[in-house]
Motif scaffolding. Structure first.
Motif, PDB file in Angstrom:
ATOM      1  N   TRP A   1      12.520  30.340   5.619  1.00 12.70           N
ATOM      2  CA  TRP A   1      12.245  29.107   5.924  1.00 12.70           C
ATOM      3  C   TRP A   1      10.832  29.090   5.911  1.00 12.70           C
ATOM      4  O   TRP A   1       9.983  30.118   6.474  1.00 12.70           O
ATOM      5  N   THR A   2      10.153  27.804   5.638  1.00 16.92           N
ATOM      6  CA  THR A   2       8.788  27.623   5.749  1.00 16.92           C
ATOM      7  C   THR A   2       8.177  26.624   6.798  1.00 16.92           C
ATOM      8  O   THR A   2       9.185  25.639   6.867  1.00 16.92           O
TER       9      THR A   2
ATOM     10  N   THR B   1       6.843  20.442  10.390  1.00 18.64           N
ATOM     11  CA  THR B   1       7.874  20.380   9.432  1.00 18.64           C
ATOM     12  C   THR B   1       8.462  21.743   9.125  1.00 18.64           C
ATOM     13  O   THR B   1       7.737  22.736   8.949  1.00 18.64           O
ATOM     14  N   VAL B   2       9.743  21.790   8.959  1.00 16.87           N
ATOM     15  CA  VAL B   2      10.503  22.867   8.669  1.00 16.87           C
ATOM     16  C   VAL B   2      11.456  22.947   7.463  1.00 16.87           C
ATOM     17  O   VAL B   2      12.065  22.035   7.434  1.00 16.87           O
ATOM     18  N   ARG B   3      11.303  23.922   6.549  1.00 14.91           N
ATOM     19  CA  ARG B   3      12.011  23.615   5.503  1.00 14.91           C
ATOM     20  C   ARG B   3      12.692  25.099   4.681  1.00 14.91           C
ATOM     21  O   ARG B   3      12.214  26.166   5.061  1.00 14.91           O
ATOM     22  N   ASP B   4      13.730  24.887   4.008  1.00 10.70           N
ATOM     23  CA  ASP B   4      14.493  26.124   3.572  1.00 10.70           C
ATOM     24  C   ASP B   4      13.649  26.358   2.128  1.00 10.70           C
ATOM     25  O   ASP B   4      13.835  25.288   1.376  1.00 10.70           O
ATOM     26  N   GLU B   5      13.250  27.266   1.794  1.00 11.61           N
ATOM     27  CA  GLU B   5      12.568  27.620   0.583  1.00 11.61           C
ATOM     28  C   GLU B   5      13.186  27.330  -0.614  1.00 11.61           C
ATOM     29  O   GLU B   5      12.983  26.908  -1.556  1.00 11.61           O
TER      30      GLU B   5
ATOM     31  N   LEU C   1      14.906  20.740   6.993  1.00 12.02           N
ATOM     32  CA  LEU C   1      15.462  21.100   8.344  1.00 12.02           C
ATOM     33  C   LEU C   1      14.703  20.215   9.460  1.00 12.02           C
ATOM     34  O   LEU C   1      15.732  19.787   9.997  1.00 12.02           O
ATOM     35  N   ASP C   2      13.679  19.900   9.394  1.00 10.93           N
ATOM     36  CA  ASP C   2      13.357  18.829  10.524  1.00 10.93           C
ATOM     37  C   ASP C   2      11.871  18.382  10.041  1.00 10.93           C
ATOM     38  O   ASP C   2      11.201  19.211   9.483  1.00 10.93           O
ATOM     39  N   ILE C   3      11.624  17.308  10.397  1.00  8.22           N
ATOM     40  CA  ILE C   3      10.207  16.715  10.741  1.00  8.22           C
ATOM     41  C   ILE C   3      10.077  15.914  11.792  1.00  8.22           C
ATOM     42  O   ILE C   3      10.885  14.910  11.899  1.00  8.22           O
TER      43      ILE C   3
END
Length: 258
Positions: free
Chosen positions: A6-7, A26-30, A36-38
């Motif tokens: 996750w980034t 911001t959290v994102r699956d690479e 995942l969330d903003i």
């Protein structure tokens, strides 16, 4: 694979139309690009960001690793292996840490590209207040995940390829076990006691236990979870932390002691 990395980052702030500061986390699956969330957070304090991640972990489970930049609250250039209270908690949960090189945003290029879209589509038309701005974030996130195909995914939407992690998050562990080692609880000041001697480690580990593996009668290797973080020498009442080099990108377990 989904949930391998996750980034995470802060987008950078702007003002809503009523003058309130808005700084989205911001959290994102690479791998799947799934956002995942903003979240418009009140502050970048550890407690605030930890609450955000607790919510995300409860919904999606735990990733194998989290990649961040080298700034607070994710990392600190003044701490052992760059660990902070937040990233030490991630390690305690069994999550590996990856960090981009200082001044190299391309190390998290996909995340930065997403931030550019946020700048163009959300920041450029700020909403009336914080509540309205968060509502806009929620709509944008749904659109990003469910309606925008990605070439790297064979023109699939992120929601079509993302799946929750099989590593469920139930709760934060009360402490960490160290089979076969001496165990010492870290005081809120970052200090532990060994044979009546006070040794300063780091406040990043406050409230957690560390494991001590004897090397000889005068020295111990020190572990936090499965990370070797340094060496204690009793005769000099000193602790020498493991060196962290500029540009070091991965902070993974150095030894499996179990």
């Amino acid at each position: 694979m989904a949930n391998e990395v996750w980034t995470v980052d802060f987008k950078g702030w702007w003002h809503t139309r009523d003058g309130e500061r808005c700084e989205p986390l911001t959290v994102r699956d690479e791998h799947t690009r799934y956002l995942l969330d903003i979240r418009a957070v009140e502050s970048a304090r550890t407690e605030t960001i930890r609450m955000c991640f607790e919510r995300i972990f409860r919904i999606y489970g735990l990733p194998e690793a989290i990649r961040s930049d080298n700034g607070p609250p994710f990392a600190s250039n003044r701490s052992i292996l760059g660990l902070t209270r937040l990233s030490a908690w991630w390690v305690a949960l069994g999550i590996d840490l990856e960090r981009g090189r200082p001044g190299k945003p391309q190390d998290n290029g996909g995340h930065e590209r997403m931030h550019l879209d946020i700048s163009n589509e959300l920041q450029s038309c700020a909403d009336a207040d914080a509540r309205a701005q968060q509502a806009a974030f929620d709509i944008w996130r749904k659109t990003f995940n469910e309606e925008r195909p990605h070439e790297s995914l064979g023109m699939a939407f992120p929601a079509e390829v993302y799946a929750k992690s099989p590593r469920a998050y139930l709760d934060s562990p009360a402490d960490i076990d160290y089979p076969g080692m001496l165990r010492r609880k870290v005081h809120r000041t970052g200090v532990i006691g060994v044979d009546g001697i006070q040794i300063r480690l780091s406040t990043a580990f406050a409230g957690w236990s560390v494991g001590l593996q004897p090397i000889d009668p005068d020295r111990f290797e020190v572990y936090f979870a499965k990370l070797r973080i340094g060496t204690i020498e009793l005769s000099s009442a000193s602790f020498t932390g493991v060196a962290s080099h500029p540009g070091e990108t991965v902070c993974k377990p150095q030894q499996n002691y179990s």
